[in-house]
Enzyme design. Sequence first.
Site, PDB file in Angstrom:
ATOM      1  NE  ARG A  26      24.866 -13.535  -1.586  1.00 55.48           N
ATOM      2  CZ  ARG A  26      25.512 -12.991  -2.596  1.00 55.48           C
ATOM      3  NH1 ARG A  26      25.921 -11.738  -2.523  1.00 55.48           N
ATOM      4  NH2 ARG A  26      25.778 -13.688  -3.684  1.00 55.48           N
ATOM      5  CG  ASP A 128      -1.201  -4.006  -7.005  1.00 57.31           C
ATOM      6  OD1 ASP A 128      -0.905  -3.635  -8.146  1.00 57.31           O
ATOM      7  OD2 ASP A 128      -1.761  -5.089  -6.758  1.00 57.31           O
ATOM      8  CD  GLU A 188      -2.936  17.580 -19.239  1.00 56.87           C
ATOM      9  OE1 GLU A 188      -2.668  16.433 -19.615  1.00 56.87           O
ATOM     10  OE2 GLU A 188      -2.068  18.475 -19.109  1.00 56.87           O
ATOM     11  CG  HIS A 251       0.902  -8.467 -17.147  1.00 57.65           C
ATOM     12  ND1 HIS A 251      -0.359  -8.417 -17.696  1.00 57.65           N
ATOM     13  CD2 HIS A 251       0.784  -9.150 -15.986  1.00 57.65           C
ATOM     14  CE1 HIS A 251      -1.204  -9.067 -16.916  1.00 57.65           C
ATOM     15  NE2 HIS A 251      -0.542  -9.523 -15.872  1.00 57.65           N
ATOM     16  CD  GLN A 253       1.160  -0.625 -15.341  1.00 56.69           C
ATOM     17  OE1 GLN A 253       0.804   0.237 -14.549  1.00 56.69           O
ATOM     18  NE2 GLN A 253       0.288  -1.417 -15.964  1.00 56.69           N
TER      19      GLN A 253
END
Length: 320
Positions: A26, A128, A188, A251, A253
């Site tokens: 655009r 990443d 933890e 994947h 993620q």
Amino acid sequence: MVKRIGILTSGGDAPGMNAAIRAVTRVALKSGVEVYGIYDGYRGLVEGYIEPLTRNDVGDIIDRGGTILGSARLPEFKDPAVQEKGIMQLRKREIDALVVIGGDGSYRGALALTNQGINCIGLPGTIDNDITCTDSTIGFDTALSTVVEAVDKLRDTSSSHHRCSVVEVMGNHCGDLALWSGIACGAEIVITAQTGFEETEVLERLKEFDVVKKKRHAIVVISEKITDVDAFAKKVSLNTGFSGRATVLGHVQRGGSPTPIDRVLASRMGEKAVDLLLAGIGGQCVGIKDNQIIAVPIEEALDMPRASRKRLQDLFDRLV
Ligand SMILES: Nc1ncnc2c1ncn2[C@@H]1O[C@H](COP(=O)(O)OP(=O)(O)OP(=O)(O)O)[C@@H](O)[C@H]1O
Ligand SMILES: O=P(O)(O)OC[C@H]1O[C@](O)(CO)[C@@H](O)[C@@H]1O
Ligand SMILES: [Mg+2]
């Protein structure tokens, strides 16, 4: 003066790539520059899978995960003869500059093309967060939200069953997704390439969470490519009071609707890419530092040492 630009997405896809494609298209069209979408990364470039993009083609995509252009990994693109084929496809269509949305590998391809006369600008599209010249990559915030949502759920069930969830997250060799989510979820233990992994020491710490701190659950967030999490979870069951369960988020993620932060980041970066190309500049990649959109030569960006995460790691340790 640049008249026609191409745009491609390459490497692992990342939420927010579509918002970047929309912004580049655009802003360029409004500046009187034609835009061509190159499909499936460098493969589409080499094979000539290239189509014009209109304003409407990039409508209704700002909220969509993935990339409407498709992505691919083409290892052969390191070969100058293969790059030459891509350049021929661009010259045939009088496309004189390119926006490449991807990670460090994609940047290397963009640099090679720039060195052969096609100005390229790189946008950091990867979950990443492993591009050093930018505080954040497009897709990191969304992937982080996905990890946090998953770990929160795992904590519920881990607590009910006195379990230790070992959660493997992506990031390639960068530990940011693990460290950020570890802090956000109150994990933890966080294990990354930077923290290192001493199995017996981690098992000892887990025993302490169980016996001394009387925790009902333990969450270990671990970066991928460090250890076999299924085997490690079995050792947790054998050596600690927790029963261990491994979850590889994988994947999931990489998908999902981008967060507002990623949408705005992608839009700001897309605008910058077009402005650089309009100014006749190539061989640079766009980043964000202290909330300012910046551009850095790709060569420099690829050489920068990874920023230290010691302060965040120290914070994590103080919060446990
Ligand atoms: N040295 C190189 N020279 C030219 N092209 C390259 C080079 N390295 C990688 N590429 C091209 O870029 C593509 C994407 O690279 P890579 O698979 O490393 O992903 P990335 O861009 O780093 O993204 P991510 O790591 O987020 O998945 C490669 O498949 C290849 O086509
Ligand atoms: O989708 P693929 O090709 O399996 O690649 C997975 C890799 O890509 C990424 O998702 C993005 O670079 C990394 O986190 C992971 O190591
Ligand atoms: Mg990469």
